[in-house]
Design a protein around this motif. Structure first.
Motif, mmCIF file in Angstrom:
data_model
loop_
_atom_site.group_PDB
_atom_site.id
_atom_site.type_symbol
_atom_site.label_atom_id
_atom_site.label_comp_id
_atom_site.label_asym_id
_atom_site.label_seq_id
_atom_site.Cartn_x
_atom_site.Cartn_y
_atom_site.Cartn_z
ATOM 1 N N GLN A 1 -17.443 2.949 3.562
ATOM 2 C CA GLN A 1 -17.045 1.715 3.457
ATOM 3 C C GLN A 1 -15.480 1.703 3.805
ATOM 4 O OE1 GLN A 1 -17.418 0.936 -0.898
ATOM 5 N NE2 GLN A 1 -16.312 -1.285 -0.752
ATOM 6 N N ILE A 2 -15.205 0.417 4.232
ATOM 7 C CA ILE A 2 -13.888 0.275 4.828
ATOM 8 C C ILE A 2 -13.035 -1.074 4.004
ATOM 9 C CG2 ILE A 2 -14.553 1.144 7.314
ATOM 10 C CD1 ILE A 2 -14.510 -1.649 8.054
ATOM 11 N N PHE A 3 -11.860 -0.954 4.410
ATOM 12 C CA PHE A 3 -11.293 -2.048 3.609
ATOM 13 C C PHE A 3 -11.322 -3.361 4.592
ATOM 14 C CE2 PHE A 3 -8.518 1.266 1.796
ATOM 15 C CZ PHE A 3 -8.511 0.669 0.358
ATOM 16 N N SER A 4 -11.560 -4.546 4.144
ATOM 17 C CA SER A 4 -11.768 -5.752 4.775
ATOM 18 C C SER A 4 -10.174 -6.145 5.409
ATOM 19 C CB SER A 4 -12.511 -6.618 3.875
ATOM 20 O OG SER A 4 -11.787 -7.052 3.000
ATOM 21 N N ASP A 5 -10.429 -7.250 6.224
ATOM 22 C CA ASP A 5 -9.205 -7.727 6.686
ATOM 23 C C ASP A 5 -8.463 -8.417 5.605
ATOM 24 O OD1 ASP A 5 -9.695 -7.096 9.177
ATOM 25 O OD2 ASP A 5 -10.563 -8.944 10.070
ATOM 26 N N LEU A 6 -8.999 -9.048 4.805
ATOM 27 C CA LEU A 6 -8.588 -9.616 3.253
ATOM 28 C C LEU A 6 -7.886 -8.730 2.375
ATOM 29 C CD1 LEU A 6 -8.058 -12.172 1.791
ATOM 30 C CD2 LEU A 6 -10.343 -12.083 0.707
ATOM 31 N N GLN A 7 -8.580 -7.577 2.364
ATOM 32 C CA GLN A 7 -8.126 -6.625 1.575
ATOM 33 C C GLN A 7 -6.943 -6.000 2.010
ATOM 34 O OE1 GLN A 7 -11.678 -4.371 1.189
ATOM 35 N NE2 GLN A 7 -12.433 -5.240 -0.827
ATOM 36 N N LEU A 8 -6.755 -5.802 3.181
ATOM 37 C CA LEU A 8 -5.898 -5.224 4.000
ATOM 38 C C LEU A 8 -4.369 -6.073 4.096
ATOM 39 C CD1 LEU A 8 -7.251 -3.487 7.128
ATOM 40 C CD2 LEU A 8 -6.133 -2.318 5.329
ATOM 41 N N ARG A 9 -4.894 -7.419 4.059
ATOM 42 C CA ARG A 9 -3.883 -8.275 3.804
ATOM 43 C C ARG A 9 -3.191 -8.230 2.413
ATOM 44 N NH1 ARG A 9 -6.321 -12.458 5.290
ATOM 45 N NH2 ARG A 9 -6.233 -11.714 7.542
ATOM 46 N N GLN A 10 -3.873 -7.899 1.346
ATOM 47 C CA GLN A 10 -3.640 -7.972 -0.079
ATOM 48 C C GLN A 10 -2.617 -6.751 -0.196
ATOM 49 O OE1 GLN A 10 -7.624 -8.275 -1.663
ATOM 50 N NE2 GLN A 10 -6.577 -9.851 -3.300
ATOM 51 N N ILE A 11 -3.072 -5.501 0.307
ATOM 52 C CA ILE A 11 -2.321 -4.363 0.580
ATOM 53 C C ILE A 11 -1.104 -4.489 0.968
ATOM 54 C CG2 ILE A 11 -2.339 -2.040 0.907
ATOM 55 C CD1 ILE A 11 -5.342 -2.286 0.916
ATOM 56 N N GLU A 12 -0.945 -5.356 2.175
ATOM 57 C CA GLU A 12 0.262 -5.633 2.989
ATOM 58 C C GLU A 12 1.195 -6.273 2.063
ATOM 59 O OE1 GLU A 12 -0.451 -7.196 6.737
ATOM 60 O OE2 GLU A 12 -2.116 -5.923 7.221
ATOM 61 N N ASP A 13 0.509 -7.240 1.441
ATOM 62 C CA ASP A 13 1.726 -8.207 0.609
ATOM 63 C C ASP A 13 2.180 -7.488 -0.635
ATOM 64 O OD1 ASP A 13 0.969 -10.335 2.139
ATOM 65 O OD2 ASP A 13 -0.634 -11.021 0.983
ATOM 66 N N LEU A 14 1.407 -6.594 -1.345
ATOM 67 C CA LEU A 14 1.645 -5.744 -2.171
ATOM 68 C C LEU A 14 2.671 -4.706 -1.879
ATOM 69 C CD1 LEU A 14 -1.683 -5.579 -4.096
ATOM 70 C CD2 LEU A 14 0.498 -6.711 -5.200
ATOM 71 N N ALA A 15 2.550 -4.308 -0.721
ATOM 72 C CA ALA A 15 3.499 -3.022 -0.325
ATOM 73 C C ALA A 15 4.786 -3.495 0.000
ATOM 74 C CB ALA A 15 2.688 -2.265 1.099
ATOM 75 N N LEU A 16 4.735 -4.768 0.778
ATOM 76 C CA LEU A 16 6.235 -5.463 0.865
ATOM 77 C C LEU A 16 6.639 -5.767 -0.447
ATOM 78 C CD1 LEU A 16 4.900 -8.021 3.830
ATOM 79 C CD2 LEU A 16 6.811 -6.269 3.983
ATOM 80 N N GLU A 17 5.992 -6.366 -1.331
ATOM 81 C CA GLU A 17 6.826 -6.511 -2.728
ATOM 82 C C GLU A 17 7.251 -5.070 -3.111
ATOM 83 O OE1 GLU A 17 7.800 -8.663 -5.985
ATOM 84 O OE2 GLU A 17 7.078 -9.252 -3.950
ATOM 85 N N GLU A 18 6.683 -4.006 -3.037
ATOM 86 C CA GLU A 18 7.192 -2.685 -3.562
ATOM 87 C C GLU A 18 8.348 -2.323 -2.546
ATOM 88 O OE1 GLU A 18 3.180 -0.037 -4.560
ATOM 89 O OE2 GLU A 18 3.952 -0.151 -2.598
ATOM 90 N N LEU A 19 8.459 -2.471 -1.464
ATOM 91 C CA LEU A 19 9.700 -2.261 -0.786
ATOM 92 C C LEU A 19 10.809 -3.393 -1.200
ATOM 93 C CD1 LEU A 19 10.717 -0.602 1.507
ATOM 94 C CD2 LEU A 19 10.020 -2.193 3.198
ATOM 95 N N ARG A 20 10.502 -4.518 -1.233
ATOM 96 C CA ARG A 20 11.710 -5.510 -1.438
ATOM 97 C C ARG A 20 12.115 -5.357 -2.914
ATOM 98 N NH1 ARG A 20 11.978 -10.053 -4.309
ATOM 99 N NH2 ARG A 20 9.924 -9.882 -4.967
ATOM 100 N N THR A 21 11.269 -4.616 -3.954
ATOM 101 C CA THR A 21 11.873 -4.721 -5.332
ATOM 102 C C THR A 21 12.260 -3.255 -5.548
ATOM 103 O OG1 THR A 21 9.456 -4.382 -6.036
ATOM 104 C CG2 THR A 21 10.439 -6.686 -6.180
ATOM 105 N N GLY A 22 12.073 -2.305 -4.609
ATOM 106 C CA GLY A 22 12.453 -0.830 -4.813
ATOM 107 C C GLY A 22 11.456 -0.154 -5.776
#
Length: 352
Positions: free
Chosen positions: A172-193
């Motif tokens: 099983q792999i992450f779908s494009d939509l799931q990868l986009r969700q992960i990207e958004d949450l990762a950016l939020e982590e980086l932005r907020t420390g």
């Protein structure tokens, strides 16, 4: 014929018992009475069997009780085996042993295939490789019991680890939509420390590293830099000759997270509270909470590796390039990379 003083004795217990003959040894003397202190070393079906155990004890100073529980067998086996194994192998066996808690206090001579199979069936959500490790440990314990004449048959050999319904989960792999969700949450982590939990998943999906490989990347030795000292790749890997010390160029999506991790200057690239993270800790306290937030079930960190392979295929990378990046053993990688090879792989990764 009477046994010598201090040799021990065998006697039959009263009542109807499956193993009525007890073998006891002398462990000292009671100074107040002058009588021997005795300890029973086991119960046996026949007098002959009990006498043989007693003889073995007096000859070798060792006794293996026929009524040893599975946990006692495990403790005895592991005390001899673990010093010979790698730290990772010991951890795998320790994790597998945790699944045997329901059988721990049962004498191994009373354990049958159905009881062992139930452990596999009750943990059917685990990966095939994890289930196989559970079976292997059971086999090792029964083999040890066989070698010491505690059991007459290795019931662990009949355990079935079925691939039914597992292949889909494993691949099983992450779908494009799931990868986009992960990207958004990762950016939020980086932005907020925040700790880079989702970022770590994204890194796994865009490098193809196994979780154990990722967690062993060191700072600065696993960082590949260009002439301007910019980080352009990660070097690491385990398991196969082709996979060891392979270089995986950085995709632009994960560049900022690698830069942030490197800036922390911890000994290992990915650390939590300045401490090294084990694979088990990562799965429990990073991976599972992240997937719960994403509302995703039945996926393991290894699915990131499948996701990376799928991204490579979508980008129409050649099989040789994919094998290089994944470190598959069917591609014999040279010990050293040329600048041309690194640039070629960088261009390939940028297509993802």
């Amino acid at each position: 014929m009477r046994n010598p003083n201090g040799y021990g004795s065998v006697y039959k217990l009263s009542g109807k018992r499956r193993r009525p003959f007890a073998a006891s040894i002398t462990i000292g003397y009671d100074e107040s009475t002058g009588k021997q202190k005795r300890q029973i070393i086991g119960y046996y079906t026949t007098r002959k069997e009990a006498m043989q155990v007693l003889a073995d004890y007096n000859t070798n100073g060792i006794v293996i009780k026929s009524d040893m529980t599975l946990e006692q067998i495990y403790n005895d086996w592991s005390s001899k085996k673990y010093p010979q194994l790698s730290k990772q192998a010991v951890q795998c066996n320790q994790a597998a042993w945790l699944k045997f808690v329901s059988l721990a206090n049962i004498p191994i001579i009373n354990i049958r295939t159905a009881q062992l199979q139930k452990i596999i069936d009750d943990n059917s959500n685990m990966s095939i490789s994890s289930l196989q490790k559970i079976k292997t440990l059971a086999g090792q314990l029964f083999k040890y019991a066989l070698q010491n004449d505690i059991v007459k048959k290795n019931y662990a050999q009949f355990i079935e680890v079925s691939a039914k319904n597992k292949t889909t989960i494993e691949k099983q792999i992450f779908s494009d939509l799931q990868l986009r969700q992960i990207e958004d949450l990762a950016l939020e982590e980086l932005r907020t420390g925040q700790p880079l939990h989702f970022a770590s998943i994204l890194i796994l999906c865009y490098t193809g590293f196994r979780i154990s490989e990722f967690l062993q990347l060191t700072n600065p030795f696993s960082l590949v830099r260009d002439e301007q000292q910019n980080i352009i790749g990660l070097q690491g890997g385990l398991k196969t000759e082709a996979g060891k010390n392979r270089i995986v160029p950085l995709h632009p999506k994960i560049q900022p997270y690698i830069n942030a991790l490197a800036a922390d200057k911890n000994p290992t690239l990915y650390s939590l509270k300045n401490k090294r993270v084990t694979a088990n800790y990562y799965r429990t306290f990073v991976w599972q909470p992240c997937l719960k937030k994403l509302n995703i079930n039945n996926m393991t960190p290894h699915n990131c590796r499948h996701t990376f392979a799928s991204l490579c295929e979508k980008a129409e990378l050649t099989p040789i390039k994919i094998e290089k990046l994944l470190g598959h053993s069917n591609y014999k990688m040279s010990k050293h990379y040329t600048h041309t090879e690194i640039k070629d792989l960088q261009n390939a990764v940028n297509k993802l």
